[in-house]
Scaffold this active site. Sequence first.
Site, short mmCIF file in Angstrom:
data_model
loop_
_atom_site.label_atom_id
_atom_site.label_comp_id
_atom_site.label_asym_id
_atom_site.label_seq_id
_atom_site.Cartn_x
_atom_site.Cartn_y
_atom_site.Cartn_z
N GLU A 163 -5.28 -4.90 10.59
CA GLU A 163 -4.28 -3.85 10.79
C GLU A 163 -4.55 -3.14 12.11
O GLU A 163 -5.37 -2.20 12.16
CB GLU A 163 -4.34 -2.84 9.63
CG GLU A 163 -4.07 -3.45 8.28
CD GLU A 163 -3.48 -2.43 7.31
OE1 GLU A 163 -2.45 -2.75 6.70
OE2 GLU A 163 -4.03 -1.32 7.17
N ASN A 186 0.86 -1.19 0.00
CA ASN A 186 0.00 0.00 0.00
C ASN A 186 0.90 1.23 0.00
O ASN A 186 1.46 1.60 1.03
CB ASN A 186 -0.90 -0.04 1.25
CG ASN A 186 -1.77 1.20 1.37
OD1 ASN A 186 -1.80 2.04 0.46
ND2 ASN A 186 -2.47 1.32 2.49
N TRP A 187 1.02 1.85 -1.16
CA TRP A 187 1.94 2.98 -1.30
C TRP A 187 1.40 4.25 -0.65
O TRP A 187 2.12 5.24 -0.54
CB TRP A 187 2.24 3.24 -2.77
CG TRP A 187 2.94 2.10 -3.49
CD1 TRP A 187 3.30 0.89 -2.95
CD2 TRP A 187 3.35 2.08 -4.86
NE1 TRP A 187 3.92 0.13 -3.92
CE2 TRP A 187 3.97 0.83 -5.09
CE3 TRP A 187 3.27 2.99 -5.92
CZ2 TRP A 187 4.48 0.46 -6.34
CZ3 TRP A 187 3.78 2.63 -7.17
CH2 TRP A 187 4.38 1.38 -7.37
N LYS A 188 0.14 4.23 -0.26
CA LYS A 188 -0.51 5.41 0.34
C LYS A 188 -0.29 6.63 -0.55
O LYS A 188 -0.22 6.49 -1.77
CB LYS A 188 -0.03 5.61 1.79
CG LYS A 188 -0.25 4.32 2.61
CD LYS A 188 -0.09 4.49 4.10
CE LYS A 188 -0.34 3.14 4.79
NZ LYS A 188 -0.23 3.24 6.26
N GLY A 230 2.89 -1.01 4.34
CA GLY A 230 2.93 0.42 4.03
C GLY A 230 4.36 0.86 3.74
O GLY A 230 4.89 0.65 2.66
N GLY A 231 5.00 1.45 4.76
CA GLY A 231 6.33 2.05 4.59
C GLY A 231 7.33 1.16 3.87
O GLY A 231 8.04 1.61 2.95
N HIS A 277 -9.60 1.17 4.99
CA HIS A 277 -8.32 1.34 5.69
C HIS A 277 -8.55 2.24 6.91
O HIS A 277 -9.37 3.17 6.86
CB HIS A 277 -7.29 1.96 4.75
CG HIS A 277 -5.90 1.90 5.31
ND1 HIS A 277 -5.46 2.79 6.26
CD2 HIS A 277 -4.88 1.04 5.09
CE1 HIS A 277 -4.21 2.47 6.59
NE2 HIS A 277 -3.84 1.42 5.89
N GLY A 302 2.50 2.46 10.85
CA GLY A 302 3.40 3.58 10.70
C GLY A 302 4.10 3.99 11.98
O GLY A 302 4.70 5.05 12.07
N GLU A 332 -6.94 4.61 8.00
CA GLU A 332 -6.75 6.04 7.70
C GLU A 332 -8.01 6.63 7.08
O GLU A 332 -8.33 7.80 7.29
CB GLU A 332 -5.51 6.23 6.81
CG GLU A 332 -4.23 5.98 7.61
CD GLU A 332 -3.05 5.46 6.83
OE1 GLU A 332 -3.05 5.54 5.58
OE2 GLU A 332 -2.09 4.95 7.47
N SER A 338 3.51 -1.98 10.36
CA SER A 338 4.97 -2.00 10.56
C SER A 338 5.58 -3.35 10.23
O SER A 338 6.55 -3.76 10.87
CB SER A 338 5.33 -1.55 11.98
OG SER A 338 4.87 -0.23 12.21
P1 13P Z 1 2.99 0.50 7.73
O1 13P Z 1 3.55 -0.78 7.14
O2 13P Z 1 3.69 1.73 7.23
O3 13P Z 1 2.87 0.44 9.20
O4 13P Z 1 1.50 0.65 7.16
C1 13P Z 1 0.65 -0.44 7.24
C2 13P Z 1 -0.58 -0.12 6.49
O5 13P Z 1 -1.34 0.74 6.85
C3 13P Z 1 -0.83 -0.86 5.24
O6 13P Z 1 -2.10 -0.60 4.74
#
Ligand code: 13P
Length: 249
Positions: free
Chosen positions: A166, A9-11, A232-233, A94, A172, A96, A211
């Site tokens: 999640e 997930n590149w956000k 994510g990251g 998600h 994050g 977020e 994470s």
């Molecule tokens: P991180 O891997 O940056 O914690 O993000 C996880 C995430 O929200 C994937 O959708």
Amino acid sequence: MRQKMVAGNWKMNGTSNSARDLVSGIKAGLNGQSPEVVVCPPFVYLPIVAAEIANSAITLSAQNMCDQDVGAYTGEISGPMLKDIGCEYVILAHSERRAMYGETDEVAASKYAAALKNNLKPIFCIGETLEEREQNITEDVIARQIDAIINTSGVASLANAVLAYEPVWAIGTGKTATPDQAQGVHAFIRNRIAGHDAGIAESLRILYGGSMNPANAADLIAQPDIDGGLIGGASLKAEDFLAIINAAG
Ligand code: 13P
């Protein structure tokens, strides 16, 4: 046997050039690993990434969609549009989106139904906040989030979906759920679904997200009810994302 999945997930990150570089780096590093590999770029880079992954094993996902198919919904992107551009999956609900854009269980369920109607497979996110975990209501929250989609679309709909657990406190933050903690919630999710349909529960893929990185991925994905990761990251560097794919394969 459930095929593992590793989804990035590149956000809201990157440029057209970095999106192209990232996906071509991932493509170059794949050598027949067993997990399904999915990339989820921002909407505007979907066509660029779609062109790069043509004739590769990588599949495409969006990060969100509208629950309406067409019409006067300024700024929204519909299921038919995502299908048209080559998406197979769409991340929905998600945390977020839930926390920052007011997506309720009801909105999430409506988007989930719209995705399935358009032959897009939802990667549907669920998870508790730190406050909810500290209040010992993790299972209540997860149950409510799952019931929202089962009550509207039926348990059989999960045959065409993926769930992503999640924990919000792990996203994050560099704080990962321990393999035991994550496995406990994944088993709860699968059992709850098995209460409706044991076959659907057995074949459903449940990803862990929060994470996940090259150092912790193997231990998490080795758990019996963890079928891969939503990253994510660590999905923003081809090398790290590939290391997680290798850890899952
Ligand atoms: P991180 O891997 O940056 O914690 O993000 C996880 C995430 O929200 C994937 O959708």
